[in-house]
Scaffold this motif. Structure first.
Motif, PDB file in Angstrom:
ATOM      1  N   THR A  17      37.917  45.481  47.969  1.00 54.45           N
ATOM      2  CA  THR A  17      38.853  45.596  46.777  1.00 54.45           C
ATOM      3  C   THR A  17      39.822  44.343  46.745  1.00 54.45           C
ATOM      4  OG1 THR A  17      39.123  47.843  46.959  1.00 54.45           O
ATOM      5  CG2 THR A  17      40.777  46.864  45.663  1.00 54.45           C
ATOM      6  N   TYR A  19      42.461  41.841  46.026  1.00 56.74           N
ATOM      7  CA  TYR A  19      43.948  41.584  45.840  1.00 56.74           C
ATOM      8  C   TYR A  19      44.631  40.043  45.716  1.00 56.74           C
ATOM      9  CZ  TYR A  19      44.090  40.403  50.739  1.00 56.74           C
ATOM     10  OH  TYR A  19      43.863  39.912  51.971  1.00 56.74           O
ATOM     11  N   SER A 114      49.834  43.905  44.437  1.00 54.50           N
ATOM     12  CA  SER A 114      48.868  44.745  43.400  1.00 54.50           C
ATOM     13  C   SER A 114      49.495  44.861  42.042  1.00 54.50           C
ATOM     14  CB  SER A 114      48.546  45.956  44.061  1.00 54.50           C
ATOM     15  OG  SER A 114      49.404  46.787  44.397  1.00 54.50           O
ATOM     16  N   ARG A 132      50.057  48.515  37.587  1.00 54.47           N
ATOM     17  CA  ARG A 132      48.934  48.053  38.059  1.00 54.47           C
ATOM     18  C   ARG A 132      47.982  47.773  36.840  1.00 54.47           C
ATOM     19  NH1 ARG A 132      48.178  49.030  42.949  1.00 54.47           N
ATOM     20  NH2 ARG A 132      49.613  50.542  42.944  1.00 54.47           N
TER      21      ARG A 132
END
Length: 188
Positions: A17, A19, A114, A132
């Motif tokens: 993921t 970031y 995030s 987000r």
């Protein structure tokens, strides 16, 4: 003109993921956001405010809130939940009193890489939109600096998934925050 490059790192998880990685350019951007916030026209304390009474009845109807407001569990801090379940798309508003200044979401302990945090003004007061940006839009929070060390937070959650866009969630949140702010102004 200063050129900036976006950097991203990946988590150790299997999906990797991404970031954002804070650089000097992003730190400068965060400082610029704080500088864009207007001065508070007056102090509107949240002490003694019943958060379940921040929306007048006529506004509850226009916001499609048909259930009785309810207090959230005490571990969530002072929070009242309003369910807009009178028509699709079903969503909910969580109204919270937070003991923090808005800077905490820009450069302080509440800042999250995030999250997308954008400065705005609600009813003449300094505010932030916080959400987000990645993934299916689930919520949007409007934070209003109502007094020194006090923030009114109005978060809109999509209950019916896939029916509200991120801009729609943020518009609902900002509108609800403006109504709550008007109630606070009338009280003081």
């Amino acid at each position: 003109m200063l050129a900036t490059a976006a950097l991203a790192g990946c988590s150790a998880g299997t999906d990797g993921t991404p970031y954002p990685v804070e650089t000097a350019a992003t730190a400068a951007s965060q400082s610029a956001k704080a500088a864009q916030l207007p001065q508070r026209p007056a102090e509107l304390t949240l002490q003694g405010v019943n958060l379940c009474e921040v929306f007048p009845q006529v506004e509850l109807d226009s916001m499609k809130i048909t259930s009785a407001p309810r207090e959230a569990p005490p571990e969530d801090g002072p929070t009242c939940v309003f369910d807009a379940d009178g028509a699709e798309p079903v969503h909910a508003f969580h109204v919270r009193a937070v003991s923090a200044d808005l800077d905490e979401w820009i450069t302080g302990a509440r800042k999250k890489n995030s999250m997308t945090t954008e400065p705005k003004t609600i009813g003449g007061y300094p505010a932030l939109t916080n959400y987000r940006a990645a993934g299916d839009p689930a919520d949007c929070e409007t934070l209003v600096g109502v007094a020194r060390g006090q923030t009114l937070a109005v978060q809109t959650f999509a209950i019916t998934r896939g029916k509200l866009t991120q801009p729609q969630l943020c518009d609902l949140s900002a509108h609800a925050a403006d109504i709550a702010l008007q109630t606070l102004k009338a009280r003081n």
